[in-house]
Design a protein around this motif. Structure first.
Motif, PDB file in Angstrom:
ATOM      1  N   ALA A 325       0.894  -1.287  -0.150  1.00  0.00           N
ATOM      2  CA  ALA A 325       0.209   0.174   0.027  1.00  0.00           C
ATOM      3  C   ALA A 325       1.069   0.953   0.055  1.00  0.00           C
ATOM      4  CB  ALA A 325      -0.926   0.308   0.747  1.00  0.00           C
ATOM      5  N   CYS A 326       0.275   2.005  -0.779  1.00  0.00           N
ATOM      6  CA  CYS A 326       0.616   3.829  -0.469  1.00  0.00           C
ATOM      7  C   CYS A 326       1.963   3.807  -1.026  1.00  0.00           C
ATOM      8  CB  CYS A 326       0.461   4.397   0.797  1.00  0.00           C
ATOM      9  SG  CYS A 326      -1.066   3.995   2.045  1.00  0.00           S
ATOM     10  N   GLY A 327       2.801   2.889  -1.742  1.00  0.00           N
ATOM     11  CA  GLY A 327       3.870   3.207  -2.224  1.00  0.00           C
ATOM     12  C   GLY A 327       5.018   2.110  -1.906  1.00  0.00           C
ATOM     13  N   ASP A 328       4.640   1.131  -0.672  1.00  0.00           N
ATOM     14  CA  ASP A 328       5.199   0.762  -0.138  1.00  0.00           C
ATOM     15  C   ASP A 328       6.619   1.768   1.272  1.00  0.00           C
ATOM     16  OD1 ASP A 328       6.472  -1.913   1.269  1.00  0.00           O
ATOM     17  OD2 ASP A 328       7.961  -2.291  -1.108  1.00  0.00           O
ATOM     18  N   GLY A 329       7.378   0.695   1.710  1.00  0.00           N
ATOM     19  CA  GLY A 329       7.786   1.735   2.825  1.00  0.00           C
ATOM     20  C   GLY A 329       7.758   2.025   4.000  1.00  0.00           C
TER      21      GLY A 329
END
Length: 534
Positions: A325-329
């Motif tokens: 989700a949300c670009g990872d990280g």
């Protein structure tokens, strides 16, 4: 570990003669997968068993025996110094380490299409007992390995012990922890992923990755496994105990998710890379034929019971998950992670897991899992931040699992986990933001073998975790593994750590002992006999 060296007089006939009175297992239809001509009288340029031996997936009546013929494990073409022939490999399994009482023997084809790996699925053994095994190819005899079968189905088992480990990055450090693991008195080892790393790191210890670039082809992955499996500490741990293995991300690519690589790129190129990675994984681990890959797909989730005491539910959190989700990280305020449609196991595996937990009649149910299940808020104060590659990034899927455990009355639910390069023991809560909410199980997050370098007793990340996550009861950032002693009434996890991995020969000690009582949700006690390293 016993070594049985080849001699000019140690012929095929004599090898099999040691199995006097024992029926030989016929070669399975695996040979039909190969179009290669047979090499009836093989002559090798070096030791074909340079990668050692292993066993895995123990059942009450048998086990998988593994080896791979590779006299030149680092040959750039990925063939291990082997020609394109089908090679007959003889195997024996005995009741004693001197091979005086052979129980089973057979011949297995090592074919070039599968990297000349051998996966002998032995049947007809007695439950819950030790055995020793070895292989022969041409005039060469392998090192001997020790294995153990599982208890009989429904057997009343008073106790068992197992170890769990993960994350062995070759350039980051020596695999000393695995050498100590080889000496532990355990029934089985559970490896939770990151068996190899796919990158091009060289490090500073003279253990740089081969090939010296990021992996993409089957030849690349085979060479990398050849490098890792040449490590004597890893070989010792395999030869000492049977393993239950499952992959995580680095066996393919960092943080990959279903059809996408770690850079969110999919398509034919990643499918080909994934297929190569899965094939190399199968070729180098003691897996059953049911895990033989089909292109970019491999069957890894499975159950292994240990009588009425415990059952391992091995899950696969990579092949079926939605993208991070949300670009990872690490993300603040990511609403996407709460989407009830998101999955980390896939619908079929999720149903399989809950169904198996419901039908289980064992005292303890153990989910062997790759990435952290517990909530891990890593921001101080009111605002929260979570890692998107863990179950925190799939919060609704986690809640479905925990709700299922509660609704079905599943007691003594334990999760063992790898990936994070740190050790954490925690209660699993129905609502992690409410410390008073019900406890549905416990999780033992295990540190790495070497990934991340030497580590430390504590770090700033751990300080924040312990402050912001009251369900976490213990934290440590040293390298090592976990050992679990399990009875019908009690569970104890010992966190075994080494002070450094930057040089060989580090000692091992118990940093903490974590206690759980059957029928009483949550961690009951944490002993910390280990004095923190300076």
């Amino acid at each position: 570990m016993s070594r049985f060296t080849s001699t000019p007089g140690f012929s095929r006939r004599r090898f099999l003669a040691l199995a006097s009175g024992v029926s030989l297992a016929a070669a399975p239809p695996l040979a039909a997968l190969s179009a290669a001509p047979a090499w009836a009288e093989p002559r090798f340029g070096g030791d074909p068993f340079a990668l050692g031996v292993a066993s895995g997936d123990p059942a009450p009546d048998g086990v998988v025996l593994w080896t791979r013929l590779a006299p030149e494990p680092l040959a750039a073409d990925g063939r291990g110094g082997m020609p394109g022939y089908r090679v007959p490999v003889l195997w024996q399994i005995a009741e004693d380490p001197r091979f005086r009482r052979i129980r089973r023997a057979g011949v297995e084809p090592a074919v070039p299409e599968l990297g000349h790996s051998v996966h002998a699925e032995v049947r007809g053994l007695e439950p819950d007992r030790e055995y020793w095994y070895r292989f022969r190819a041409g005039r060469h005899v392998s090192p001997a390995g020790r294995t153990r079968t599982a208890p009989a189905a429904g057997a009343s088992v008073a106790s068992m012990a197992f170890a769990f480990t993960s994350c062995q990055n070759y350039p980051d450090g020596y695999f000393t922890a695995l050498r100590h693991l080889a000496g532990e008195d355990v029934d089985v080892v559970v490896h939770l992923g990151d068996y190899v790393y796919e990158g091009d790191a060289q490090g500073t210890l003279g253990r740089g990755h081969l090939p010296a670039h990021e992996l993409s082809s089957l030849a690349d992955y085979r060479v990398r496994y050849g490098q890792y499996k040449s490590d004597p500490d890893l070989q010792a741990a395999h030869a000492a105990h049977p393993w239950i293995a499952v992959l995580d991300d680095h066996e393919v690519d960092n943080n990959w998710a279903d059809g996408l690589d770690g850079d969110d790129v999919g398509g034919a190129r990643f499918e080909a890379r994934r297929a190569a990675a899965f094939q190399a994984y199968y070729e180098n681990l003691p897996l059953r034929r049911s895990s033989l890959p089909t292109g970019p797909h491999i069957q890894l989730y499975r159950r292994l019971p240990y009588g009425t005491l415990a059952q391992f539910h091995v899950v696969d959190t990579r092949q079926f998950r939605d993208n991070q989700a949300c670009g990872d990280g690490r993300q603040f305020g990511c609403d996407e992670r709460l989407d009830p449609e998101r999955t980390i196991l896939g619908a079929e595996q999720e149903a399989w897991l809950l169904d198996g937990l419901t039908r289980s009649h064992t005292t303890w149910d153990v989910m062997a899992n790759q990435i952290m299940t517990m909530q891990g808020d890593s921001a101080e104060g009111i605002e929260q931040a979570f890692g998107m590659d863990t179950w925190d990034g799939y919060a609704a899927a986690r809640q479905r699992l925990f709700d299922g455990v509660e609704e079905r009355g599943i007691g003594n639910f334990v999760v063992v986990t790898g990936d994070a390069h740190r050790s954490v023991a925690a209660d699993l809560k129905h609502d992690f933001d409410d410390p008073a909410s019900a406890t549905v199980g416990v999780e033992f997050l295990g540190t790495s073998v070497s990934s991340g370098g030497n580590g430390a007793d504590q770090d700033e990340w751990g300080r924040v975790w312990l402050q912001e996550n009251p369900h976490m009861k213990f934290h440590n950032v040293q390298r090592g593994y976990g050992v679990c002693e399990v009875t019908r009434d009690h569970w104890r996890t010992d966190y075994r750590v080494v002070p450094y991995v930057s040089a060989p020969g580090a000692p091992v000690r118990t940093r903490a002992r974590v206690h759980v009582t059957a029928g009483t949700p949550g961690i009951q006690e944490v002993e910390q006999p280990g004095v923190p390293q300076p």
